[in-house]
Design a protein around this motif. Sequence first.
Motif, short mmCIF file in Angstrom:
data_model
loop_
_atom_site.label_atom_id
_atom_site.label_comp_id
_atom_site.label_asym_id
_atom_site.label_seq_id
_atom_site.Cartn_x
_atom_site.Cartn_y
_atom_site.Cartn_z
N ASP A 178 0.50 -1.13 -0.09
CA ASP A 178 -0.09 0.02 -0.02
C ASP A 178 0.88 1.07 -0.03
O ASP A 178 0.47 2.25 -0.77
CB ASP A 178 -1.11 0.07 1.15
CG ASP A 178 -2.08 -0.93 1.22
OD1 ASP A 178 -2.22 -1.36 -0.08
OD2 ASP A 178 -2.73 -1.35 2.06
N GLY A 179 2.08 1.18 0.78
CA GLY A 179 2.84 2.43 0.82
C GLY A 179 3.23 2.52 -0.87
O GLY A 179 3.38 3.73 -1.11
N TYR A 180 3.64 1.85 -1.59
CA TYR A 180 3.97 1.92 -3.06
C TYR A 180 2.82 2.55 -3.87
O TYR A 180 3.10 3.27 -4.72
CB TYR A 180 4.61 0.54 -3.57
CG TYR A 180 6.01 0.40 -3.36
CD1 TYR A 180 7.19 1.08 -3.83
CD2 TYR A 180 6.20 -0.69 -2.44
CE1 TYR A 180 8.32 0.75 -3.49
CE2 TYR A 180 7.38 -1.09 -1.95
CZ TYR A 180 8.61 -0.34 -2.58
OH TYR A 180 9.90 -0.45 -2.46
N ARG A 181 1.69 1.79 -3.56
CA ARG A 181 0.49 2.37 -4.43
C ARG A 181 0.19 3.79 -3.99
O ARG A 181 0.20 4.66 -4.79
CB ARG A 181 -0.63 1.71 -3.81
CG ARG A 181 -0.65 0.19 -4.43
CD ARG A 181 -1.92 -0.69 -4.15
NE ARG A 181 -1.83 -1.89 -4.53
CZ ARG A 181 -1.69 -2.92 -3.50
NH1 ARG A 181 -1.59 -2.86 -2.40
NH2 ARG A 181 -1.55 -4.38 -4.06
N VAL A 182 0.28 4.31 -2.91
CA VAL A 182 -0.17 5.65 -2.21
C VAL A 182 1.14 6.61 -2.81
O VAL A 182 1.01 7.65 -3.31
CB VAL A 182 0.01 5.90 -0.62
CG1 VAL A 182 -0.23 7.28 -0.49
CG2 VAL A 182 -1.32 5.03 -0.14
N MET A 183 2.25 6.15 -2.75
CA MET A 183 3.47 6.92 -3.39
C MET A 183 3.19 6.95 -4.94
O MET A 183 3.43 8.08 -5.18
CB MET A 183 4.65 6.25 -3.07
CG MET A 183 5.94 6.87 -3.59
SD MET A 183 6.21 6.45 -5.26
CE MET A 183 6.56 4.59 -5.36
N GLY A 184 2.74 6.22 -5.53
CA GLY A 184 2.51 6.40 -6.98
C GLY A 184 1.33 7.28 -7.29
O GLY A 184 1.45 8.10 -8.35
#
Length: 443
Positions: A178-184
């Motif tokens: 989820d951290g990567y998704r939000v960052m994206g």
Amino acid sequence: MPATDSLPRSVRIGYGSGSVATGAFGTVPGLMLLPFLTDSLGITAILAGFIVFLPKAWDVILNPIAGRISDRTVDARGPRRPWLIRAGLGLAVAFALLFAAPEMATWLEAAWVLVAFVACATAYAFFQVPYVAMPAEMTSSYDERTRLMTWRVAILAFTIMLAGATAPAIRDAVGGRDGYRVMGLVMAAIITIGVVSAYVGTRNAPVTAPQPGVGTLRDQLRIVAAARDFRWLLTCFVIQALATGCMLAGVDYLASDVLGKDGAATILFICFVGPALLLTPAWSAIGTRVGKKRGYVASSVILACGGLLAVTAQSAPVAVVYLAVVLVGVGYAGCQVFPMAMLPDAAAVDARRTGTTRAGVYTGVWTAGETLGLALGPGVFALVLAIGGYRSSTDGDVAQPDSALTAITLGFSILPAALMILSLWWLRRYSLDAAEVDEKVTA
């Protein structure tokens, strides 16, 4: 409106704001995509390097085509600006999807990333190539192009610091996939801001009516390849892009595995981009005084010295590593200002000599070379990781052998420093200076 010797500040800032988009896209995948693949999806380093490289290799083919298409675009807004908004918004959407793969079989996750990254690369080609082509048509002044690039590089440096520092922080704050998704999503929003700002900010920029050269794309590529000074400058820049790509790919690994300190990736980026942000005007002034080529050589040597100092990362106090990255940042600012100001000189000299516009083809070849170098950087770094025995995982919490730590350090320091020094062999052959450019322009 024809090209002019001097541009209003609003146009300089408006044009420079496009670097918000190029800086975010140029930084975050190079910084985050390889660790995402190896430490979150559990993909081996070799395969991850291939996934990062393949879309960029596609860009190498596509960029000259995008340049030729923009050369032949007929629009009341000019041949370049329509592509800024069309391709730029497509880039933002594709980037939001890049890190958003749902949990499924590993090979399907790898395929998702590959397809999304190809989409990003395609949209980026049709944004970046027309964007880089604009300075040759906006101003006929040797020094004004340097001033224009000063704004561009200053905004680029700020964006690299913003994106490079916040992307890992967002990932770590949210945690996991989820951290990567939000960052994206956040980075996609930043790209959108840069795209819209560049499109709106250049609405009053001078526009040169397109006069595309005759012949096929192959014919025009052959003519561009025969341009001696452009060829030497491009070769130097591609090798330096490879060096930068290696360092960028290694930041997260150096911070987490070698330094082992929380927030080290963010600090490294601040050390890297902070000096670049502050000293870009100084490099511009130096270029005006001593010439672009000499300024480029000096900045390249400083960057290489910083890379050599970073080889102490496994044993020296962390402050020494941060100092090394500061030196890299000082050199990096000049290594962006000068070649970007020298490129439109070569394109403009050709346009005035032949009476035809090949700025899009020139910048298509240029961005293809830059893309190739930046793509090979993570690929080469991934190969260094594999040789060092780096262990991939799905949670990023695997102890690495000493050989992997050594590989990370060398891939971040000695390898890029050697590449920077090697690139100067070709730069020394570049001959265009202010007097020669002005003479050819007025001839």
